[in-house]
Design a protein around this motif. Structure first.
Motif, PDB file in Angstrom:
ATOM      1  N   SER A  17       1.118  -4.309  -2.078  1.00  0.00           N
ATOM      2  CA  SER A  17       1.230  -2.908  -2.492  1.00  0.00           C
ATOM      3  C   SER A  17       0.397  -2.625  -3.740  1.00  0.00           C
ATOM      4  O   SER A  17      -0.156  -1.526  -3.877  1.00  0.00           O
ATOM      5  CB  SER A  17       2.692  -2.517  -2.707  1.00  0.00           C
ATOM      6  N   ARG A  21      -2.672   0.108  -3.815  1.00  0.00           N
ATOM      7  CA  ARG A  21      -2.858   1.176  -4.811  1.00  0.00           C
ATOM      8  C   ARG A  21      -4.290   1.170  -5.331  1.00  0.00           C
ATOM      9  O   ARG A  21      -4.918   2.219  -5.463  1.00  0.00           O
ATOM     10  CB  ARG A  21      -1.884   1.003  -5.974  1.00  0.00           C
ATOM     11  N   PHE A 113       3.772   5.276   2.372  1.00  0.00           N
ATOM     12  CA  PHE A 113       3.262   4.859   1.069  1.00  0.00           C
ATOM     13  C   PHE A 113       2.509   6.022   0.423  1.00  0.00           C
ATOM     14  O   PHE A 113       2.710   6.325  -0.758  1.00  0.00           O
ATOM     15  CB  PHE A 113       2.348   3.641   1.234  1.00  0.00           C
ATOM     16  N   VAL A 157       7.626   0.123  -0.544  1.00  0.00           N
ATOM     17  CA  VAL A 157       6.830  -0.945  -1.155  1.00  0.00           C
ATOM     18  C   VAL A 157       7.362  -2.307  -0.716  1.00  0.00           C
ATOM     19  O   VAL A 157       6.583  -3.209  -0.364  1.00  0.00           O
ATOM     20  CB  VAL A 157       6.807  -0.805  -2.692  1.00  0.00           C
ATOM     21  N   ILE A 160       6.313  -2.959   2.871  1.00  0.00           N
ATOM     22  CA  ILE A 160       4.878  -3.255   2.940  1.00  0.00           C
ATOM     23  C   ILE A 160       4.601  -4.671   2.451  1.00  0.00           C
ATOM     24  O   ILE A 160       3.863  -5.423   3.082  1.00  0.00           O
ATOM     25  CB  ILE A 160       4.075  -2.211   2.132  1.00  0.00           C
ATOM     26  N   ASP A 161       5.207  -5.038   1.356  1.00  0.00           N
ATOM     27  CA  ASP A 161       4.959  -6.367   0.795  1.00  0.00           C
ATOM     28  C   ASP A 161       5.515  -7.485   1.665  1.00  0.00           C
ATOM     29  O   ASP A 161       5.069  -8.625   1.564  1.00  0.00           O
ATOM     30  CB  ASP A 161       5.510  -6.465  -0.623  1.00  0.00           C
TER      31      ASP A 161
END
Length: 188
Positions: A17, A21, A113, A157, A160-161
């Protein structure tokens, strides 16, 4: 730990994540610099300008959210917030899309996200707009997303991670497509 008189830094690996970004920085800055976003924040916001911003947001959210919700087996609140805000402003949003594209689970996390990132950004926007429109409206559900809490952001997050590395490209595609669509909607 000292080694030969110098301090060695302990390297903490970046989560996906964090990399995401960084990878999306250009697209995020483009959304923030879109003409309608800039006018809303730095100009004198009017109810009409605010309504137009919400309509354009709705155009993007209503096109992508249904497919993302299906893939995530979720019912996220953004379309409802936008519809309620627009109704309170006396505006009718475009009809909900009935044929929203199907997205993969990872693409849908990318969409979430991008949207949750925008909700974090709205913490800066809503006080400015609320002040400019004081007494004219209280239709701020969308920009006050989740009441300022970050549980939804942290959940996305975390999901996603925890994805396998081979799914990461799909997350990036979903997030980038969402931000590009928002930039176009707020710039056009």
């Amino acid at each position: 730990m000292l080694e030969h008189g110098s301090i060695m830094a302990t390297q903490v690996p970046l989560e996906f994540s964090d990399c995401l970004r960084n990878e999306l920085r250009r697209e995020q800055l483009a959304v923030e610099a879109a003409p309608l976003a800039m006018e809303l924040i730095h100009g004198t916001a009017t109810v009409e300008l605010y309504s137009e911003a919400l309509r354009r947001w709705y155009r993007v959210v209503s096109a992508i959210q249904p497919g993302a919700d299906r893939a995530l087996a979720a019912s996220t609140p953004e379309m409802g917030w936008l519809e309620a805000d627009l109704a309170e402003l006396g505006k009718t949003p475009a009809a909900r899309w009935t044929d929203a594209p199907d997205l993969t689970y990872a693409e849908s996390l990318g969409y979430r996200f991008a949207i949750e990132s925008q909700h974090l950004r709205s913490r800066v926007i809503v006080p400015v707009v609320r002040h400019a429109l004081a007494g004219e409206t209280s239709a701020f559900r969308f920009f006050e997303a989740h009441g300022g809490h970050t549980e939804s952001w942290r959940s996305i997050v975390g999901a996603i991670d925890s994805l396998d590395a081979e799914c990461r490209r799909e997350v990036l595609v979903g997030a980038r497509a969402t931000l590009v669509a928002l930039d176009r909607a707020l710039s056009g």
